[in-house]
Design a protein around this motif. Sequence first.
Motif, PDB file in Angstrom:
ATOM      1  N   GLY A 139       0.815  -1.211   0.000  1.00 34.85           N
ATOM      2  CA  GLY A 139       0.000   0.000   0.000  1.00 34.85           C
ATOM      3  C   GLY A 139       0.847   1.259   0.000  1.00 34.85           C
ATOM      4  N   LYS A 140       1.931   1.258   0.782  1.00 38.83           N
ATOM      5  CA  LYS A 140       2.781   2.442   0.892  1.00 38.83           C
ATOM      6  C   LYS A 140       3.555   2.707  -0.387  1.00 38.83           C
ATOM      7  N   TRP A 141       4.192   1.665  -0.938  1.00 36.11           N
ATOM      8  CA  TRP A 141       5.108   1.860  -2.054  1.00 36.11           C
ATOM      9  C   TRP A 141       4.453   1.719  -3.427  1.00 36.11           C
ATOM     10  N   LEU A 142       3.427   0.871  -3.546  1.00 37.14           N
ATOM     11  CA  LEU A 142       2.850   0.579  -4.863  1.00 37.14           C
ATOM     12  C   LEU A 142       1.365   0.950  -4.967  1.00 37.14           C
ATOM     13  N   LYS A 143       0.780   1.403  -3.871  1.00 31.85           N
ATOM     14  CA  LYS A 143      -0.620   1.843  -3.865  1.00 31.85           C
ATOM     15  C   LYS A 143      -1.573   0.744  -4.326  1.00 31.85           C
ATOM     16  N   THR A 144      -1.280  -0.479  -3.938  1.00 29.57           N
ATOM     17  CA  THR A 144      -2.137  -1.600  -4.297  1.00 29.57           C
ATOM     18  C   THR A 144      -1.953  -2.701  -3.265  1.00 29.57           C
ATOM     19  N   THR A 145      -2.666  -3.801  -3.442  1.00 31.93           N
ATOM     20  CA  THR A 145      -2.523  -4.954  -2.551  1.00 31.93           C
ATOM     21  C   THR A 145      -1.623  -5.993  -3.204  1.00 31.93           C
ATOM     22  N   PRO A 146      -1.059  -6.929  -2.428  1.00 27.85           N
ATOM     23  CA  PRO A 146      -0.238  -7.980  -3.034  1.00 27.85           C
ATOM     24  C   PRO A 146      -1.000  -8.787  -4.086  1.00 27.85           C
ATOM     25  N   ALA A 147      -2.261  -9.137  -3.801  1.00 33.33           N
ATOM     26  CA  ALA A 147      -3.038  -9.936  -4.755  1.00 33.33           C
ATOM     27  C   ALA A 147      -3.269  -9.181  -6.060  1.00 33.33           C
ATOM     28  N   ARG A 148      -3.605  -7.904  -5.955  1.00 34.02           N
ATOM     29  CA  ARG A 148      -3.836  -7.112  -7.172  1.00 34.02           C
ATOM     30  C   ARG A 148      -2.541  -6.915  -7.960  1.00 34.02           C
ATOM     31  N   TYR A 149      -1.442  -6.731  -7.256  1.00 28.50           N
ATOM     32  CA  TYR A 149      -0.165  -6.560  -7.965  1.00 28.50           C
ATOM     33  C   TYR A 149       0.207  -7.826  -8.729  1.00 28.50           C
ATOM     34  N   HIS A 150       0.042  -8.974  -8.093  1.00 33.10           N
ATOM     35  CA  HIS A 150       0.379 -10.231  -8.777  1.00 33.10           C
ATOM     36  C   HIS A 150      -0.522 -10.442  -9.990  1.00 33.10           C
ATOM     37  N   ARG A 151      -1.777 -10.099  -9.864  1.00 24.39           N
ATOM     38  CA  ARG A 151      -2.707 -10.213 -10.994  1.00 24.39           C
ATOM     39  C   ARG A 151      -2.293  -9.266 -12.121  1.00 24.39           C
ATOM     40  N   GLN A 152      -1.848  -8.070 -11.743  1.00 18.37           N
ATOM     41  CA  GLN A 152      -1.408  -7.082 -12.737  1.00 18.37           C
ATOM     42  C   GLN A 152      -0.215  -7.591 -13.538  1.00 18.37           C
ATOM     43  N   ILE A 153       0.790  -8.145 -12.879  1.00 20.34           N
ATOM     44  CA  ILE A 153       1.973  -8.578 -13.625  1.00 20.34           C
ATOM     45  C   ILE A 153       1.684  -9.842 -14.427  1.00 20.34           C
ATOM     46  N   ARG A 154       0.723 -10.657 -13.974  1.00 26.54           N
ATOM     47  CA  ARG A 154       0.323 -11.803 -14.793  1.00 26.54           C
ATOM     48  C   ARG A 154      -0.368 -11.336 -16.079  1.00 26.54           C
ATOM     49  N   LEU A 155      -1.201 -10.309 -15.952  1.00 26.51           N
ATOM     50  CA  LEU A 155      -1.881  -9.781 -17.133  1.00 26.51           C
ATOM     51  C   LEU A 155      -0.900  -9.081 -18.077  1.00 26.51           C
ATOM     52  N   GLU A 156       0.080  -8.381 -17.533  1.00 24.20           N
ATOM     53  CA  GLU A 156       1.062  -7.725 -18.393  1.00 24.20           C
ATOM     54  C   GLU A 156       1.920  -8.744 -19.130  1.00 24.20           C
ATOM     55  N   ARG A 157       2.266  -9.838 -18.458  1.00 26.81           N
ATOM     56  CA  ARG A 157       2.981 -10.923 -19.137  1.00 26.81           C
ATOM     57  C   ARG A 157       2.104 -11.516 -20.236  1.00 26.81           C
ATOM     58  N   ALA A 158       0.834 -11.695 -19.936  1.00 33.67           N
ATOM     59  CA  ALA A 158      -0.095 -12.244 -20.930  1.00 33.67           C
ATOM     60  C   ALA A 158      -0.198 -11.331 -22.146  1.00 33.67           C
ATOM     61  N   ARG A 159      -0.228 -10.026 -21.907  1.00 37.05           N
ATOM     62  CA  ARG A 159      -0.342  -9.094 -23.031  1.00 37.05           C
ATOM     63  C   ARG A 159       0.870  -9.185 -23.955  1.00 37.05           C
ATOM     64  N   ALA A 160       2.058  -9.341 -23.382  1.00 32.11           N
ATOM     65  CA  ALA A 160       3.265  -9.496 -24.211  1.00 32.11           C
ATOM     66  C   ALA A 160       3.162 -10.750 -25.071  1.00 32.11           C
ATOM     67  N   LEU A 161       2.625 -11.828 -24.506  1.00 33.99           N
ATOM     68  CA  LEU A 161       2.486 -13.066 -25.272  1.00 33.99           C
ATOM     69  C   LEU A 161       1.396 -12.945 -26.334  1.00 33.99           C
ATOM     70  N   VAL A 162       0.333 -12.222 -26.013  1.00 31.74           N
ATOM     71  CA  VAL A 162      -0.740 -11.997 -26.987  1.00 31.74           C
ATOM     72  C   VAL A 162      -0.218 -11.215 -28.184  1.00 31.74           C
ATOM     73  N   GLN A 163       0.542 -10.158 -27.920  1.00 31.18           N
ATOM     74  CA  GLN A 163       0.979  -9.255 -28.975  1.00 31.18           C
ATOM     75  C   GLN A 163       2.176  -9.777 -29.766  1.00 31.18           C
ATOM     76  N   GLN A 164       3.035 -10.553 -29.137  1.00 37.72           N
ATOM     77  CA  GLN A 164       4.317 -10.877 -29.752  1.00 37.72           C
ATOM     78  C   GLN A 164       4.495 -12.334 -30.142  1.00 37.72           C
ATOM     79  N   THR A 165       3.498 -13.178 -29.864  1.00 41.91           N
ATOM     80  CA  THR A 165       3.610 -14.584 -30.247  1.00 41.91           C
ATOM     81  C   THR A 165       2.321 -15.050 -30.909  1.00 41.91           C
ATOM     82  N   ALA A 166       2.380 -16.255 -31.443  1.00 43.01           N
ATOM     83  CA  ALA A 166       1.190 -16.861 -32.043  1.00 43.01           C
ATOM     84  C   ALA A 166       0.616 -17.954 -31.147  1.00 43.01           C
ATOM     85  N   LEU A 167       0.985 -17.956 -29.870  1.00 38.89           N
ATOM     86  CA  LEU A 167       0.486 -18.964 -28.949  1.00 38.89           C
ATOM     87  C   LEU A 167      -1.039 -18.879 -28.844  1.00 38.89           C
ATOM     88  N   PRO A 168      -1.732 -20.019 -28.764  1.00 35.44           N
ATOM     89  CA  PRO A 168      -3.190 -20.001 -28.591  1.00 35.44           C
ATOM     90  C   PRO A 168      -3.563 -19.285 -27.290  1.00 35.44           C
TER      91      PRO A 168
END
Length: 325
Positions: free
Chosen positions: A257-286
């Motif tokens: 909350g102090k350093w990232l203005k979010t919760t641990p669960a939301r932060y982990h979900r955010q970086i999972r989605l950002e990783r997913a976006r890189a795979l969506v945009q840059q690969t042909a993986l299903p």
Amino acid sequence: MFGDPATGGTQKIGFLLLGRFSMMALSSALEPLRMANTISEKPLYDWTILSVDGNPVQASNGMENLVSSNINSMQRLPMVVVCASYDPHLVAASNVRLWLHRQARHGAIIGSLDTGSYVLARAGLLDNYRATIHWEALDAFAEEFPHVDTVQDIFVVDRDRFSSAGATASLDMTLYLIRTQHGPDLARQVAEQFIYAGERDAHAQQRMSTAQRISLRNPKLGKAIAYMADNLEEQIATTIVANHVGLSVRALERLFGKWLKTTPARYHRQIRLERARALVQQTALPMLEIALRCGFGSAAHFSQAYSGYFGRPPSGDREYTRVSF
């Protein structure tokens, strides 16, 4: 091998420019060669600029670069450098891959600048080799080419293959070539001409990770972020992360909350989605495979979460164009 003395005393190199290549990466590789010739007063390096069809090639900055010849007119080159940048999947055409294979069969040392590694990997020329690529494409590259030993180094030399992450990393790699072929004094003099006093080792990282940056201010939080980044394939309970770093759940939540203005669960979900976006945009993986690799149990759950975070479904965000060559 890379760095071996050139036949006849002059290292001949062919630079293959592909559409939207990085002008900065190309200049960072070419200019040290020119300066090495100037300082030594010898033709230590001789290069040819190539395109697929012999026509000028437009760089990512919009400038057109004149070329000397087309690839079919160059049957044998002792060293080949593939220069690419944006959308390398669109320029990894079958005729380019076949030409690179012919060069490899003739014993050429083959390398790349920026995302040129993608073209080499598509041609199968990096299987069982170490290689690097620009950090934006690194995760997707590693996923798409599991037989390549992908690393985050700024440049890599592995036997008769080499690769740089682009931009100024190409300068470091070229200085390394000059140093191994002609000694450290010449490499130092070349670097000084470009007011470049901090020549980097190949294993230097391309960028500091979020965990590394946070660790400078709060080591416990940095350790938590690093643990999350290493475990993107599944959801992780906050209690597990807290136990891993030796904090209570409440203390960990206060740090996020102090350093990232979010919760641990939301932060982990955010970086999972950002990783997913890189795979969506840059690969042909299903999409289902991307969903599972990023900790989402179904394609429907993944699409809902992706749309909620990015404002459009993954299918609408796929920039990877399936082009048959």
